[in-house]
Enzyme design. Sequence first.
Site, PDB file in Angstrom:
ATOM      1  N   ARG A  64       0.819  -1.203   0.031  1.00  0.00           N
ATOM      2  CA  ARG A  64      -0.212   0.117  -0.182  1.00  0.00           C
ATOM      3  C   ARG A  64       0.293   1.426   0.352  1.00  0.00           C
ATOM      4  NH1 ARG A  64      -2.686  -3.643  -0.580  1.00  0.00           N
ATOM      5  NH2 ARG A  64      -5.276  -3.855  -0.873  1.00  0.00           N
ATOM      6  N   SER A 104     -10.897  -0.582   2.741  1.00  0.00           N
ATOM      7  CA  SER A 104      -9.865  -1.027   3.805  1.00  0.00           C
ATOM      8  C   SER A 104      -9.461   0.219   4.297  1.00  0.00           C
ATOM      9  CB  SER A 104      -8.823  -1.428   4.133  1.00  0.00           C
ATOM     10  OG  SER A 104      -9.026  -3.262   3.770  1.00  0.00           O
ATOM     11  N   GLU A 133      -5.319   3.448   5.846  1.00  0.00           N
ATOM     12  CA  GLU A 133      -4.833   4.045   3.996  1.00  0.00           C
ATOM     13  C   GLU A 133      -5.813   4.516   3.410  1.00  0.00           C
ATOM     14  OE1 GLU A 133      -6.056   0.132   2.433  1.00  0.00           O
ATOM     15  OE2 GLU A 133      -7.100   1.328   1.074  1.00  0.00           O
TER      16      GLU A 133
END
Length: 338
Positions: free
Chosen positions: A165, A238, A334
């Site tokens: 990520r 998420s 995130e």
Amino acid sequence: MQMIKYNYPLKKYNTFGIDIHTRKFVRLDNEQQATELFKEGTFFSDNCLILGGGSNILFSGDYDGTVIQALFRDVKILEISTDSAIITADAGLEWDKLVEWAVKNGLGGLENLSGIPGHTGAAPIQNIGAYGAEVSEMINAVHAISLENGDRRVFSAEECRFGYRDSIFKNEMKGKYLITRVEFRLSRDHHNIKLSYGNLEQEIKGRGQPTLAAVRDAVIKIRNDKLPDPSLTGNAGSFFKNPVLETDQYTKLKKKFSDMPSWELGNGLYKVPAAWLIEKAGWKGRQVGRAAVHHRQALVLVNLGGAKGSEILKLSRMIMDSVEEMSGIRLSREVNII
Ligand code: FAD
Ligand code: EPU
């Protein structure tokens, strides 16, 4: 035709469905418009936001600047051989349309990333990943235009410094470039079918041969079963990243929570599911005002209807504090907070 609007509503442009306005909104329909716009040097990272599909963004309030959306959407094959192809896809092409196109054309690599919302230009930003694949494995190059002077630059995959990520576009180059198109190297033969994540192999068993199309269908089915549909319930997937722990920290935590799942990454690193920590701390399904933790997936925060960005942000802080108190681990977000 380039579109410019003032005091423009963005509710439909972010999957959380936060009802805010931007001072200015510019829609670009081709690369030339982007070069023209940026060569003046009037855009700086602190008052200009590049928006894709708005599926990894939380607006905490109105945006006092210019939101720019690139909507060019072409996809082309650049090179082809018996076993592989290099393709290029424009930033504004919906990510899942690209995956669908690749699978239909027998090009392998992207199928595990089926069903992820958003645009192709955003895929390298956080190195999207799902069901055992990360987009960085297929990226050949990223083409971009500088917001400061309109210069073009091509980033090789190595220069993008991809991680979990993560990429250079979330660090040194954050807010400095508009990604205009992405090149991918895909397989035409001997596809590397990846079935090891979760129940993917089991899901595919009922579908005959594990073809690219079967993998795509199975991934979409699993995703639909557990993730809320943003067109019905506002969310950005998420909300937090899964923490990656060093051996010492991991061993200490595992002693405290012997039933905690984890994945060994090698080099003394372990990934722990943030969803498990959030659920263990008692947050799954909980509601605070008009924000909530999803009842099927504890990593997903949802807008129950009419929530402000600040309410979602507040809930995320409460979760971070609570998980830290329970485990000593500070979760990182995130989702990009604007
Ligand atoms: P946006 O949210 O518009 O932008 C995200 C960031 O990228 C911002 O910082 C923005 O400024 C920047 N950006 C966007 N486009 C450009 C560009 N052309 N040039 C420069 N900067 C740009 N992600 C995963 O990795 N895996 C998943 O499995 C996954 N599942 C999801 C499921 C759901 C239901 C939802 C809602 C989200 C999910 N996501 C997942 C998160 C999200 O879809 C991805 O991060 C996606 O790549 C974001 O694309 P976007 O176009 O919506 O980006
Ligand atoms: N779990 C719980 N409670 C829950 C949900 C999950 O304890 O409510 C635990 C279970 O042990 C489960 C584990 O967490 O085995 C992992 O769950 P899941 O397979 O759903 O994956 P995730 O870690 O929650 C990650 C990505 C997703 C991606 C899936 C599938 C991150 C931050 N998230 O989620 O990406 O789709 O794996 O690969 O890495 C996104 O980034 O927005 C996103 C949705």
